[in-house]
Each structure stands twice: as C-alpha cells, then as structure tokens.
Design a protein around this motif. Structure first.
Motif, PDB file in Angstrom:
ATOM      1  N   UNK A   1      22.174  43.518 -15.265  1.00  0.00           N
ATOM      2  CA  UNK A   1      21.932  42.431 -14.577  1.00  0.00           C
ATOM      3  C   UNK A   1      19.964  42.134 -14.934  1.00  0.00           C
ATOM      4  N   UNK A   2      19.730  43.223 -15.185  1.00  0.00           N
ATOM      5  CA  UNK A   2      18.153  43.396 -15.639  1.00  0.00           C
ATOM      6  C   UNK A   2      18.023  42.860 -17.218  1.00  0.00           C
ATOM      7  N   UNK A   3      19.036  43.009 -17.819  1.00  0.00           N
ATOM      8  CA  UNK A   3      18.949  42.553 -19.322  1.00  0.00           C
ATOM      9  C   UNK A   3      19.582  41.230 -19.535  1.00  0.00           C
TER      10      UNK A   3
ATOM     11  N   UNK B   1      14.219  24.675  -4.244  1.00  0.00           N
ATOM     12  CA  UNK B   1      15.101  25.248  -5.206  1.00  0.00           C
ATOM     13  C   UNK B   1      14.217  26.087  -6.104  1.00  0.00           C
ATOM     14  N   UNK B   2      13.062  25.606  -6.573  1.00  0.00           N
ATOM     15  CA  UNK B   2      12.088  26.256  -7.576  1.00  0.00           C
ATOM     16  C   UNK B   2      11.699  27.453  -6.851  1.00  0.00           C
ATOM     17  N   UNK B   3      10.982  27.294  -5.721  1.00  0.00           N
ATOM     18  CA  UNK B   3      10.712  28.515  -4.989  1.00  0.00           C
ATOM     19  C   UNK B   3      11.779  29.625  -4.692  1.00  0.00           C
ATOM     20  N   UNK B   4      12.927  29.104  -4.527  1.00  0.00           N
ATOM     21  CA  UNK B   4      14.030  30.019  -4.462  1.00  0.00           C
ATOM     22  C   UNK B   4      14.298  30.676  -5.617  1.00  0.00           C
ATOM     23  N   UNK B   5      14.425  29.987  -6.671  1.00  0.00           N
ATOM     24  CA  UNK B   5      14.791  30.642  -8.008  1.00  0.00           C
ATOM     25  C   UNK B   5      13.661  31.662  -8.550  1.00  0.00           C
ATOM     26  N   UNK B   6      12.191  31.313  -8.303  1.00  0.00           N
ATOM     27  CA  UNK B   6      11.081  32.111  -8.560  1.00  0.00           C
ATOM     28  C   UNK B   6      11.105  33.356  -7.627  1.00  0.00           C
ATOM     29  N   UNK B   7      11.297  33.178  -6.712  1.00  0.00           N
ATOM     30  CA  UNK B   7      11.100  34.321  -5.442  1.00  0.00           C
ATOM     31  C   UNK B   7      12.222  35.310  -5.146  1.00  0.00           C
ATOM     32  N   UNK B   8      13.492  34.782  -5.220  1.00  0.00           N
ATOM     33  CA  UNK B   8      14.721  35.357  -4.916  1.00  0.00           C
ATOM     34  C   UNK B   8      15.591  35.546  -5.718  1.00  0.00           C
ATOM     35  N   UNK B   9      15.551  35.226  -6.975  1.00  0.00           N
ATOM     36  CA  UNK B   9      16.408  35.615  -8.319  1.00  0.00           C
ATOM     37  C   UNK B   9      15.749  36.646  -9.204  1.00  0.00           C
ATOM     38  N   UNK B  10      16.414  36.748 -10.219  1.00  0.00           N
ATOM     39  CA  UNK B  10      16.154  37.646 -11.450  1.00  0.00           C
ATOM     40  C   UNK B  10      15.429  36.865 -12.439  1.00  0.00           C
ATOM     41  N   UNK B  11      14.767  35.681 -12.134  1.00  0.00           N
ATOM     42  CA  UNK B  11      14.228  34.819 -13.202  1.00  0.00           C
ATOM     43  C   UNK B  11      13.284  35.467 -14.091  1.00  0.00           C
ATOM     44  N   UNK B  12      12.399  36.425 -13.499  1.00  0.00           N
ATOM     45  CA  UNK B  12      11.313  36.841 -14.363  1.00  0.00           C
ATOM     46  C   UNK B  12      11.798  38.115 -15.233  1.00  0.00           C
TER      47      UNK B  12
END
Length: 302
Positions: free
Chosen positions: A246-248, A82-93
């Motif tokens: 989405x970016x904001x 789950x953590x890998x997906x959130x950091x790599x495949x979402x707009x988390x950053x």
C-alpha cells in the motif's frame, strides 16, 4: 482639332454624394462573418474540453458518495469535506511520494536514453542503425496485456517486484521507443556543422553532444520529458501489477482503492482526482514554452 472639357459646378445649395470606396481586404484578412464563426468554434471546443474538468470539480464538492446520481442536490450542500478526508485519512501523501519517485525517475532515465539513442542514429552510421529504429517501433505494437507476464517473470528473477526501480525500468520500455524517434527527428534539424565545429575545438563526441547539441535541443527534450511524465503519471496496468504494498501505490493505483466490489466512494475519488491533477498542471506550466517548438521542429527534416 482640340477638345476642351467643361466642368459644371453643382447648383448652389446642392451637395454631391460622398464617394468613399470600401477598403479592400488584404491577403490573409478574414471577413467579420469568418472571424465570428472561427471564434464560435474555438469557444465551443474550449467549453467541450473544460466541461469534464468542471464537472469533476463540482462532484468533488458533494459530501455524499451517491451525490453523483443527483447532482442538482449538491448546490445546497457544497463542502470541502472530501478533500479534508483524502488528505488526512488516506495514504494520499504516500501515493504522492511514490508517484514522484517513479515519474521523475522514469522521465530522467527515459529522456537520457532516448536522447542518446536519437543522437547516435541521427549522426552515426554504424551497422544496423536503421534496423535499430525499426525494432524500437515494432516494440510499440505489442499490447501491455501480452507484456505483463514476461516482465513480471523478469522482475521476479531480478528481485525488483514491489520496488520503484522495477516500475521505472518497465515504464521506460514503453517510453524510450517513442521518445527516441522524436529526438532523432529533432536532431536531424540541427546542422552537422555544429558537430564539426566541436571536433575542431577538440571536443569528444560525448562532449559535443552534451555541450553543444543538448542546449540546442531543449524544445525536443521538453516534449520528450512531458510525454514521459504524463505516461508514467497515468500508467495503471504495470503499477497495479508490480507494486504490491500500500505504501508503494502510485496515484493511479491509489484511486482504485475507493472502488470495491460492494462499494464505490465516487465523491472521494473525484476529490482525489482533482488533487492529482495539480502536479501534472504544474509540470505542464514549466515546459509549455518549449512544447510547441519541439512538436513542430522534429517534422521539418526526416
């Protein structure tokens, strides 16, 4: 007539019982039973506070979105997917960037305005200074749902919809009134003689405020900054209404993307929530030394 006292010694081989009176408890000392009871209450309160956090971390380790329905099955398939997906495949950053800009901007502007307002009301007797503080207090009585429509119209006229500055200014409307009251109470505890000493040394009112008063008000500033940070960090209504791209998105709005009308990825939401808590925990660690002093000092003089 004289009286003589005759002491008789104990027979040989017979010992007198030792008389060691118990040591009386001093003032403020608690009995063993009271200490055990207080520790038991504190442990229970700590477990109550930590259980939701531990449960959230545990659910975030379940790889399937329906694992929260059967938490016992997570033990056999603990994973960091789950953590890998959130950091790599979402707009988390992108959410992180937006959140830091909004939160730090709100904290800086809100604390500066609140500190200036609190100092002015604490030290200066201008016409309407009492009414000003009451007006700030009354603004806290309006629910956010009532304020969203007029604020949206104002930001639209100023072309600040979907902009960081617009959300920062909106957040300040809810942060400044409380922080102004907080700082006013703290400035009241600082002796007026310090201001007079600054004038004798040739400082202007602003110079006295910036060079003498603010360094003494660090605990109060820390509390105001902590309140501003957490309020802007977890604010949802304004951010979801005024930030359209989405970016904001901030963290609070980004979490909503994991739940839709037909689907709910609660495992990813749990992992994101754990990651979101890290910046707030770091900020609390930075200001924790001044929090207790700032929370208590403002109430010693009104």
């Amino acid at each position: 007539m004289s009286t003589t006292t005759v002491e008789t010694s104990a027979p040989a081989g017979e010992r007198r019982p030792a008389t060691t009176p118990g040591k009386p408890r001093g003032r403020g000392e608690r009995s063993i039973g009271a200490s055990l009871a207080s520790h038991a209450v504190l442990i229970a309160a700590s477990l109550t506070a930590l259980f939701p956090v531990a449960w959230l971390v545990f659910l975030s380790l379940g790889p399937d979105k329906d694992d929260y329905l059967h938490p016992g099955r997570i033990w056999g398939k603990l994973s960091l997917e789950n953590y890998a997906y959130v950091l790599q495949d979402t707009g988390f950053f992108d959410w992180l960037k937006s959140t830091l800009v909004v939160v730090l901007g709100t904290t800086l502007i809100g604390v500066v305005v609140a500190a200036s307002t609190g100092y002015a009301v604490s030290r200066m007797r201008f016409p309407g200074y009492r009414k000003l503080m009451w007006v700030l207090l009354v603004t806290q009585m309006f629910p956010i749902a009532v304020l969203i429509v007029p604020m949206y119209q104002i930001l639209s006229d100023l072309q600040l919809i979907d902009s960081y500055l617009g959300l920062i200014l909106v957040n300040c409307t809810t942060i400044v009134p409380y922080c102004a009251w907080l700082m006013k109470g703290y400035f009241d505890t600082i002796p007026f003689e310090i201001d007079e000493a600054g004038r004798v040394d040739g400082l202007t009112p602003f110079g006295t405020f910036a060079r003498l008063i603010l360094p003494l008000a660090k605990p109060g500033l820390a509390v105001a900054a902590f309140y501003s940070f957490l309020t802007a960090f977890g604010e949802v209504a304004f951010a979801s209404t005024f930030m359209l791209s989405d970016d904001n998105y901030t963290f609070a709005v980004g979490l909503q993307t994991f739940v839709s009308e037909h689907d709910a990825q609660r495992n990813l939401m749990a992992a994101t929530a754990v990651l979101i808590a890290i910046p707030a925990a770091l900020f609390f660690y930075v200001v924790q030394k001044n929090l207790v002093t700032g929370l208590t000092a403002g109430g010693t003089k009104g």
